[in-house]
Motif scaffolding. Structure first.
Motif, PDB file in Angstrom:
ATOM      1  N   SER A  55      35.173  54.919  17.874  1.00  0.00           N
ATOM      2  CA  SER A  55      34.239  54.168  17.024  1.00  0.00           C
ATOM      3  C   SER A  55      33.150  55.093  16.496  1.00  0.00           C
ATOM      4  N   ARG A  60      40.762  55.551  13.942  1.00  0.00           N
ATOM      5  CA  ARG A  60      41.563  54.415  14.364  1.00  0.00           C
ATOM      6  C   ARG A  60      42.134  54.686  15.754  1.00  0.00           C
ATOM      7  N   ASN A  78      32.095  49.813  13.830  1.00  0.00           N
ATOM      8  CA  ASN A  78      33.145  50.648  13.238  1.00  0.00           C
ATOM      9  C   ASN A  78      34.381  50.831  14.117  1.00  0.00           C
ATOM     10  N   TYR A  80      38.074  50.370  15.143  1.00  0.00           N
ATOM     11  CA  TYR A  80      39.342  49.965  14.524  1.00  0.00           C
ATOM     12  C   TYR A  80      40.413  50.102  15.603  1.00  0.00           C
ATOM     13  N   TRP A 106      34.011  46.010  12.099  1.00  0.00           N
ATOM     14  CA  TRP A 106      35.092  46.381  13.006  1.00  0.00           C
ATOM     15  C   TRP A 106      36.343  45.567  12.719  1.00  0.00           C
ATOM     16  N   VAL A 107      37.491  46.097  13.179  1.00  0.00           N
ATOM     17  CA  VAL A 107      38.801  45.478  12.970  1.00  0.00           C
ATOM     18  C   VAL A 107      39.597  45.567  14.266  1.00  0.00           C
TER      19      VAL A 107
END
Length: 371
Positions: A55, A60, A78, A80, A106-107
């Motif tokens: 992060s 990723r 941030n 992912y 974020w994801v």
């Protein structure tokens, strides 16, 4: 020879050569941090270190195939996090499997969360989001959980001009809600499959007037819920609207224990939904509306154990172009309403059951209070 000099090239027209070192920087695996995924080792500490590091670096983080025993993981700004593995709640753990507290941008995508229901010791959501903006929960599978599948609360006001998404997730066998959204702004809940949950499939709730605002619930399939398929109720103990400007469109709700769709809001659109066979535990409506400035258009409400579309204490509610067939009670009912319109609806073969007020049998009924 170093990796900065070795080159690789993808197949296909237009592909260009890259160094292996550059290629390896596309994403990082949790296994680069010593996470095992062997189904028995507690991987929490090393997994969290992987989240924190990637992060910060805006990288990723990939979860390979495997079963990762987890107590609780915290997302960061941030983050992912994506992959194909399964995060399994550690027996006896008391935390959320994944949580994010006032974290933005974020994801999480693609993996599975096993709630390990038979060994759980606390009522905590599989994923719990408290605060933040521009968050995405995508293609996550959640099963076998003691509480909510996904809970999201207190997201940042829409002046941030950033929207959050819960999309394409599969949630099953949760003891409470499939998705709970409380005091949220600018949220889209789209394309999810929710089944066999103990309470509402999707709950929208505001603890104060209009605390939940600008929420879209679209294209979800919801079945076999203990209470309503989709619910946006009054603030508890009042007739005040905690939810404002909701769009509930293109959903399919079947075999809900309570109402198929229950909307008690100010300014809403309920459009192109299919409510079929709801009210399995008791006689309830396909669609229940208590609110103001609501459009109910193009829905199909069939085979429900109560009224097809029930408008109660409504003001400026428009009911148009709906198909309302084969419900156990009245097709469309207006009860104690003001300045409402019904136009262009197809209403056939209702009052198929023997429940409800036998003095009020109609395709469309308009009345005040008990008939």
């Amino acid at each position: 020879m170093t990796l900065t000099k070795i080159q690789t090239i993808a197949s296909g027209t237009g592909a260009e050569a890259r160094t292996v070192d550059s290629k390896l920087q596309d994403f990082v695996s949790v296994k680069d941090f010593g996470v095992t995924g062997d189904g028995s080792t507690d991987d929490t500490t090393k997994f969290q270190a992987a989240i924190d590091a990637t992060s910060t670096a805006n990288q990723r983080l990939y979860i390979p195939t495997g079963t990762y025993i987890i107590t609780s993981l915290s997302l960061q700004n941030n983050t992912y996090l994506f992959g194909v593995g399964t995060l399994k709640r550690k027996a006896g753990s008391t935390g959320y499997v994944i949580t994010a507290s006032s974290k933005n941008n974020w994801v999480i995508r693609g993996f599975t969360i096993d709630g390990n229901k038979s060994n759980a010791s606390n009522d905590k959501a599989a994923i719990f989001i408290n605060g933040g903006y521009q968050v995405v929960v995508d293609e996550i599978t959640i099963n076998n959980h003691t509480y909510d599948g996904i809970g999201i609360r207190n997201t940042t006001d829409r002046t941030q001009e950033t929207e959050s998404y819960i999309r394409n997730c599969t949630i099953s066998n949760s003891d409470r809600y499939g998705i709970e959204a409380q005091d949220v702004k600018d949220l889209t809940i789209i394309g999810n499959l929710i089944s066999n949950v103990g309470n509402h499939g999707i709950l929208l709730y505001g603890t104060t007037v209009a605390a939940t605002d600008l929420v879209t619930v679209e294209g979800n399939k919801i079945m076999d819920t203990g209470a309503a398929g989709i619910a946006a109720p009054y603030i508890a103990g009042t007739t005040n609207f905690g939810v404002a400007k909701a769009q509930i469109i293109d959903n399919k709700v079947k075999a809900a224990g309570n109402n198929g769709i229950n909307v008690q809001t100010n300014n809403a659109v309920v459009s192109n939904n299919v409510c079929d066979g709801n009210g399995t535990s008791t006689g309830h409506q396909g669609i229940l509306i208590n609110g103001e400035y609501i459009t109910v258009d193009g829905n199909t409400s069939i085979n429900n154990t109560g009224v097809g579309i029930d408008i109660g204490d409504g003001k400026f509610v428009t009911v148009t172009n709906n198909i309302v067939n084969n419900n156990a009670q009245i097709g469309i009912e207006f009860n104690s309403c003001e300045s409402c319109i019904a136009d262009g609806n197809i209403v056939r073969n209702n009052w198929t059951g023997n429940t409800g007020d036998t003095n009020l049998k109609a395709g469309i009924a308009v009345h005040k209070g008990d008939a």
